[in-house]
Design an enzyme around this catalytic site. Sequence first.
Site, PDB file in Angstrom:
ATOM      1  N   TYR A  62      75.706  13.051 118.237  1.00  0.00           N
ATOM      2  CA  TYR A  62      77.078  12.720 117.411  1.00  0.00           C
ATOM      3  C   TYR A  62      76.993  11.146 117.307  1.00  0.00           C
ATOM      4  CZ  TYR A  62      81.749  12.025 115.389  1.00  0.00           C
ATOM      5  OH  TYR A  62      82.780  11.748 115.018  1.00  0.00           O
ATOM      6  N   LYS A 100      75.902   8.836 113.750  1.00  0.00           N
ATOM      7  CA  LYS A 100      76.941   7.845 113.248  1.00  0.00           C
ATOM      8  C   LYS A 100      76.427   6.381 113.329  1.00  0.00           C
ATOM      9  CE  LYS A 100      80.602  10.648 112.509  1.00  0.00           C
ATOM     10  NZ  LYS A 100      81.025  10.552 111.103  1.00  0.00           N
TER      11      LYS A 100
END
Length: 219
Positions: free
Chosen positions: A125, A129
């Site tokens: 994750y 990003k």
Amino acid sequence: MTNRKALLVGASGLVGGFCLQELLKEERYGGVTALVRRPLQVSNPKLRQEVVDFSRPESFARTLEADDVFSCLGTTAAKTASREDYRRIDYGIPFCVARLAVESGAKRFLLVSSAGADARSRLFYSRIKGELDEAVSRLPFQAVHIFRPSFLLGERPESRPAEKLFLRLAALTTLVLHGPLRKYRAIPAASVAKAMVRAALGGGGVAIHEFDAILALGL
């Protein structure tokens, strides 16, 4: 500059919904285009809604003329079937919008990222990003503002009881997160939205905004 045009992606989300409210009431924006999967239950003479298929860039490539682009689109692992789907939504769509928008003349790009974003992170994750943050920063906008909030506070229409409890606990983290950990404190989604609009009306260059900077802009 007055009578700016704004483009918003992710208006149905928590930050996106507040961002739409801020843009519609900001007098310096004469028009707001929202790219949506389904029509929003919002009516305003400044608002133009474009229902698009984000898997087909040709369906929205001609609707991206704007001065400022606000990207609030995102998902969670629980809502995606695979890592490939997650990457397509969290990286592929925002980057595609950014690339097409700058080609259409957009000057500023404002992105909701996440606390801990790092293109070299071992966490999937955080890595996605961070990769997106770096990719949009390299595009030739006059200004790129990246916002890295941690837990977002605000009422979610689809919230389950367990999620509401988790968010209440997250709000208490202000008691223990200090120093370098301050950036992981929970923050109101409304503050993030206000900070985005105010940053768009400010200076140029590439800027990364974490907890304290977001609060300072979003008061």
